[in-house]
Design a protein around this motif. Structure first.
Motif, PDB file in Angstrom:
ATOM      1  N   SER A  14      83.509  38.066 -40.353  1.00 61.10           N
ATOM      2  CA  SER A  14      83.067  36.686 -40.562  1.00 61.10           C
ATOM      3  C   SER A  14      82.348  36.536 -41.892  1.00 61.10           C
ATOM      4  O   SER A  14      82.431  35.489 -42.536  1.00 61.10           O
ATOM      5  CB  SER A  14      82.165  36.230 -39.420  1.00 61.10           C
ATOM      6  N   GLN A  17      85.015  36.074 -44.435  1.00 62.01           N
ATOM      7  CA  GLN A  17      85.559  34.714 -44.418  1.00 62.01           C
ATOM      8  C   GLN A  17      84.621  33.729 -45.081  1.00 62.01           C
ATOM      9  O   GLN A  17      85.041  32.892 -45.870  1.00 62.01           O
ATOM     10  CB  GLN A  17      85.784  34.261 -42.983  1.00 62.01           C
ATOM     11  N   MET A  18      83.346  33.836 -44.759  1.00 60.70           N
ATOM     12  CA  MET A  18      82.381  32.900 -45.351  1.00 60.70           C
ATOM     13  C   MET A  18      82.323  33.049 -46.836  1.00 60.70           C
ATOM     14  O   MET A  18      82.240  32.069 -47.584  1.00 60.70           O
ATOM     15  CB  MET A  18      80.983  33.157 -44.771  1.00 60.70           C
ATOM     16  N   VAL A  21      85.294  31.444 -48.320  1.00 54.20           N
ATOM     17  CA  VAL A  21      85.155  29.985 -48.321  1.00 54.20           C
ATOM     18  C   VAL A  21      84.201  29.533 -49.416  1.00 54.20           C
ATOM     19  O   VAL A  21      84.437  28.528 -50.109  1.00 54.20           O
ATOM     20  CB  VAL A  21      84.666  29.512 -46.944  1.00 54.20           C
ATOM     21  N   ARG A  25      85.052  27.020 -52.452  1.00 53.73           N
ATOM     22  CA  ARG A  25      84.351  25.768 -52.745  1.00 53.73           C
ATOM     23  C   ARG A  25      83.867  25.729 -54.175  1.00 53.73           C
ATOM     24  O   ARG A  25      83.901  24.676 -54.829  1.00 53.73           O
ATOM     25  CB  ARG A  25      83.166  25.600 -51.797  1.00 53.73           C
ATOM     26  N   ARG A  55      93.713  35.343 -39.076  1.00 50.27           N
ATOM     27  CA  ARG A  55      94.169  34.054 -39.575  1.00 50.27           C
ATOM     28  C   ARG A  55      93.068  33.258 -40.256  1.00 50.27           C
ATOM     29  O   ARG A  55      93.333  32.467 -41.162  1.00 50.27           O
ATOM     30  CB  ARG A  55      94.776  33.231 -38.453  1.00 50.27           C
ATOM     31  N   PHE A  56      91.833  33.457 -39.878  1.00 49.49           N
ATOM     32  CA  PHE A  56      90.785  32.659 -40.530  1.00 49.49           C
ATOM     33  C   PHE A  56      90.597  33.108 -41.959  1.00 49.49           C
ATOM     34  O   PHE A  56      90.377  32.304 -42.868  1.00 49.49           O
ATOM     35  CB  PHE A  56      89.487  32.761 -39.739  1.00 49.49           C
ATOM     36  N   LYS A  59      93.383  31.713 -43.979  1.00 48.36           N
ATOM     37  CA  LYS A  59      93.177  30.299 -44.308  1.00 48.36           C
ATOM     38  C   LYS A  59      92.186  30.156 -45.447  1.00 48.36           C
ATOM     39  O   LYS A  59      92.407  29.393 -46.400  1.00 48.36           O
ATOM     40  CB  LYS A  59      92.640  29.592 -43.063  1.00 48.36           C
ATOM     41  N   ALA A  60      91.098  30.936 -45.384  1.00 48.28           N
ATOM     42  CA  ALA A  60      90.103  30.840 -46.453  1.00 48.28           C
ATOM     43  C   ALA A  60      90.684  31.304 -47.771  1.00 48.28           C
ATOM     44  O   ALA A  60      90.438  30.715 -48.834  1.00 48.28           O
ATOM     45  CB  ALA A  60      88.880  31.681 -46.088  1.00 48.28           C
ATOM     46  N   PHE A  63      92.832  28.756 -49.194  1.00 46.06           N
ATOM     47  CA  PHE A  63      91.982  27.701 -49.748  1.00 46.06           C
ATOM     48  C   PHE A  63      91.508  28.065 -51.145  1.00 46.06           C
ATOM     49  O   PHE A  63      91.520  27.242 -52.066  1.00 46.06           O
ATOM     50  CB  PHE A  63      90.809  27.476 -48.790  1.00 46.06           C
ATOM     51  N   ARG A  66      94.356  27.747 -53.608  1.00 44.06           N
ATOM     52  CA  ARG A  66      94.621  26.348 -53.908  1.00 44.06           C
ATOM     53  C   ARG A  66      93.577  25.788 -54.854  1.00 44.06           C
ATOM     54  O   ARG A  66      93.886  25.098 -55.828  1.00 44.06           O
ATOM     55  CB  ARG A  66      94.618  25.546 -52.618  1.00 44.06           C
ATOM     56  N   GLU A  98      97.437  25.937 -38.945  1.00 45.58           N
ATOM     57  CA  GLU A  98      96.473  25.657 -40.003  1.00 45.58           C
ATOM     58  C   GLU A  98      96.624  26.621 -41.164  1.00 45.58           C
ATOM     59  O   GLU A  98      96.429  26.248 -42.324  1.00 45.58           O
ATOM     60  CB  GLU A  98      95.065  25.704 -39.433  1.00 45.58           C
ATOM     61  N   GLU A 101      99.474  25.382 -43.063  1.00 43.12           N
ATOM     62  CA  GLU A 101      99.112  24.195 -43.826  1.00 43.12           C
ATOM     63  C   GLU A 101      98.382  24.573 -45.093  1.00 43.12           C
ATOM     64  O   GLU A 101      98.690  24.070 -46.182  1.00 43.12           O
ATOM     65  CB  GLU A 101      98.222  23.337 -42.931  1.00 43.12           C
ATOM     66  N   TRP A 105      99.808  23.983 -48.815  1.00 44.18           N
ATOM     67  CA  TRP A 105      99.066  23.149 -49.758  1.00 44.18           C
ATOM     68  C   TRP A 105      98.838  23.904 -51.064  1.00 44.18           C
ATOM     69  O   TRP A 105      98.963  23.340 -52.157  1.00 44.18           O
ATOM     70  CB  TRP A 105      97.734  22.760 -49.133  1.00 44.18           C
ATOM     71  N   ALA A 140      99.697  17.183 -39.694  1.00 40.10           N
ATOM     72  CA  ALA A 140      99.147  17.536 -41.006  1.00 40.10           C
ATOM     73  C   ALA A 140     100.062  18.524 -41.710  1.00 40.10           C
ATOM     74  O   ALA A 140     100.267  18.448 -42.924  1.00 40.10           O
ATOM     75  CB  ALA A 140      97.760  18.144 -40.825  1.00 40.10           C
TER      76      ALA A 140
END
Lengths: 465, 258
Positions: A14, A17-18, A21, A25, A55-56, A59-60, A63, A66, A98, A101, A105, A140
């Motif tokens: 975790s 992941q954080m 993320v 950002r 998967r998390f 996703k991060a 992100f 992207r 997700e 997605e 993206w 979505a």
């Protein structure tokens, strides 16, 4: 940034992941931060760990990719260089919607910038996976997949052909009838990007029976949906006369004209251009546009829109409608457009493009216009190169029509023609001579300038008997 | 004497003979020349006569032959001219036929004025039809949207009623929505009375296993509005509320999934 990087290598998932993320950002915020992220070599690390994590994390990571790629082509190039595209395509094969997605993206942001990046996305085999994403139930995901396909297709015909070969068109056309507004936006945008490249692609789009269904969306409350539908119709109508014929036969013209009436500003541009392209293909189609009351609508657009390029587009469309035969020119002239075109041409505040287009349109319409009441006002204000055409048209019409001759004399047109001075031997002088030969000599002499002085001189030298 | 006479005669005879011979000899040249001349002239006349005779006959032959040949040629020319006159005539007629036919064909099939007129009218009719149809479809869609909106509003109200359930009026005290001055209770009051207890939504949200805030910021622009649009909703909290209570009680004990 180095701290975040070391956090990303932490043992606890975790925290990884954080950290990812947080990096994402930061990169999302501005161009320079994204560059800093790239410089820190975070990207290769992300890509390497993408294959193994849950998967998390995926996703991060997607992100982050992207957020970095969306700022500029160079950053996207950096993402591609460290193998980001292959990793994202791997993510596309996942089960979680997700993750898909986020990956789609990111691929869309990469492909958006230029053709070579889109090519690298396609080479990694993204197209069939994106089409599969279109079929997913998650709304979505569908939206993102449609927008990515649209971004890929917009650059070159080969890319669009590759996407079409995977059978995207059928799925996209099925989604036209969906309720979701944003999905419809993306779908129409994708279809219009595909059809704009070549005739074959446009025919494929039309064969998917897009057309009568797309007209429903022309009245959608969302303005971007309407704009994208109008863009699609414009791209298809542009390609060949048969395709324009198809759209007209399906009853598309009336909807487009309604659309022009209801929308304002930039949204009207694709509608205006569509009318222009349809009219450009043939005189039957131009006649259809006129009959569906296209010309008054275009006149409204011309007068209401303040933007120069919108006016230029409207002027071009009017020129395309009017230049085919005298009937068409008459329809344009009766809408009172000729003085307006002249005014736009001579107005100093019009841009170069607008002036050039209005001159071209005016000339091409004038060469076919035989409607005398509309030609007359132009005699007075026109600059000499336009005047030449006006006088030429008069010289064609007047020898045959006696009523027109009478009207010409009584409304002061003959007087004005005499006042024009042209170099002898020029075309203008020939036309003036041709006009003068339609009238008896006394009338011509009566209206020629300085006639009253000539008469007075004769009076002075006259001796009563 | 006779002899002398005869001798003289003979002498004279001889002299005469000699003179005559000499005369003849002198004349012989002249006479031969004259004879030659006469003969040559006569031969010339003969030849001339013969030649003129030949010429006349030759002329007759040539005349007949030329007349014959020329007449044959003239006959041929007349035939050819007649032929050309006929062909011209046929060509003229063929041109006229072809003109009429081409005019007919073009006017009927290629540039058919009436077909074009009907086509343009048809387009207008089709436009009107399409407009009407699309208007109807549009009306239906609008009604459906309004219906969905109304349903959404109703759901919101019910959700609010869940939250504000404590405002229901009791036997002793009338609630806020049930003022004694009203003739009938407010609709909110009626709702409050109808509403049944359900699992609170905040507890069901916990099960994505991923911090909710992150998910929203990552996916917010494309996830759209709160309601899911597809026939199968993938929002996990909906799934949770549809499961039987045992599963919902379990979720409260689960920790954050990693």
């Amino acid at each position: 940034m180095p701290m975040l990087r070391s956090l990303m290598l932490d043992a606890v998932p975790s925290i990884q992941q954080m950290a990812a993320v947080a990096v994402g950002r930061l990169a999302d915020h501005s161009h320079s931060l994204a560059e800093a992220v790239v410089k820190e070599d975070i990207l290769p690390q992300l890509v390497r760990s993408l294959a193994t994590q849950n998967r998390f994390y995926k996703k991060a990571a997607a992100f982050v990719l992207r957020a970095v790629a969306k700022h500029s082509p160079e950053l996207s190039g950096a993402v591609v260089d460290c193998g980001g595209v292959d990793a994202l395509v791997l993510c596309l094969e996942e089960f979680d919607p997700e993750v898909k997605e986020a990956a789609a993206w990111a691929l869309g942001c990469i492909a958006r910038h230029n053709a070579s990046l889109s090519h690298s996305v396609l080479e990694a085999g993204a197209a069939p996976l994106l089409v599969l994403c279109l079929l997913e139930p998650d709304m979505a995901l569908k939206r993102i997949a449609a927008s990515t396909l649209s971004d890929i297709c917009k650059h070159t015909p080969e890319l669009a052909q590759t996407v079409v070969d995977t059978g995207a068109i059928a799925h996209l056309s099925q989604m036209i009838l969906s309720r979701d507004v944003k999905l419809k936006r993306q779908v129409f945008s994708a279809l219009s990007q595909i059809s704009k490249h070549s005739v074959g692609l446009a025919e494929l789009v039309v064969e998917a029976e897009v057309f009568p269904a797309a007209f429903v969306s022309l009245k959608d409350p969302d303005e971007y949906v309407r704009k994208n539908v109008a863009t699609l119709m414009r791209e298809v109508a542009k390609q060949t006369p048969e395709l324009s014929q198809l759209i007209v036969n399906c009853g598309g013209l009336s909807k487009v004209i309604d659309y022009l009436g209801e929308s304002r500003g930039q949204l009207r541009l694709p509608g205006i251009m569509m009318l222009g392209y349809v009219a450009a293909h043939g005189e039957g189609l131009a006649m259809a546009v006129i009959l569906c009351k296209g010309v008054p609508q275009l006149a409204l657009c011309l007068s209401e829109e303040p933007e120069q390029h919108m006016k230029a587009a409207a002027v071009w469309s009017i020129g395309q409608i009017g230049h085919h035969t005298p009937e068409h020119a008459k329809a344009v002239a009766t809408a009172g457009l000729l003085p307006k075109l002249l005014q736009l041409y001579t107005d100093a505040s019009s841009s170069e493009d607008l002036q050039a287009k209005s001159k071209k349109a005016l000339k091409s319409i004038l060469q076919k216009c035989t409607y005398v009441p509309a030609l007359e006002p132009l005699l007075y204000d026109a600059p000499s190169n336009i005047l030449k055409h006006v006088v030429c048209q008069f010289s064609k019409v007047l020898p045959h029509d006696s009523k027109a001759r009478r009207l010409f004399v009584t409304s002061g047109g003959l007087k004005k023609v005499q006042e024009i001075d042209a170099e002898p031997g020029s075309a203008l002088q020939e036309y003036i001579n041709a006009i003068n030969s339609c009238f008896p000599e006394e009338i011509v002499r009566y209206y020629s300038p300085g006639y009253s002085e000539v008469l007075l001189q004769r009076l002075e030298s006259y001796q009563p008997a | 004497m006779a002899d002398l006479l005869i001798l003289k005669q003979a002498e004279e005879f001889r002299k005469e003979y000699f003179h005559r011979n000499r005369q003849a000899e002198e004349n012989r040249q002249k006479e031969t020349q004259a004879a030659i001349r006469i003969q040559s002239w006569f031969r010339a006349c003969k030849v001339r006569a013969y030649l003129s005779h030949l010429q006349k006959k030759a002329i007759i032959i040539q005349k007949t032959w030329r007349g014959f040949a020329a007449r044959a040629r003239v006959r041929q020319m007349v035939k050819a001219a007649y032929f050309t006159v006929k062909m011209n005539f046929y060509n003229e007629m063929a041109v006229r036929i072809q003109q009429r036919w081409k005019g007919f064909y073009v006017r009927k099939y290629v540039h058919n004025f009436y077909a074009r007129k009907t086509y343009l009218e048809q387009i207008l009719i089709k436009n009107e039809l399409v407009r009407k149809e699309l208007d109807e479809i549009w009306e239906a869609q609008k009604r459906e949207n309004e219906h969905l909106e109304a349903v959404k509003q109703q759901k919101n109200k019910i959700h609010q009623a869940h939250q504000l359930h404590y405002l229901i009026s009791t036997n002793q005290l009338p609630g806020v929505f049930n003022s004694p001055y009203r003739q009938t209770p407010h609709e909110m009051e009626l709702l409050l009375r109808q509403v049944k207890y359900q699992v609170p939504a905040s507890l069901a949200h916990k099960d994505t296993g991923y911090p909710r805030g992150i998910r929203d910021s990552v996916g917010v622009s494309f996830s759209g509005c709160l309601e899911s649009e597809g026939p199968i909703s993938t929002r996990t909290w909906d799934l949770r509320t549809r499961l039987p209570p045992i599963a919902s009680r379990n979720t409260r004990q689960k920790t954050k999934r990693l």
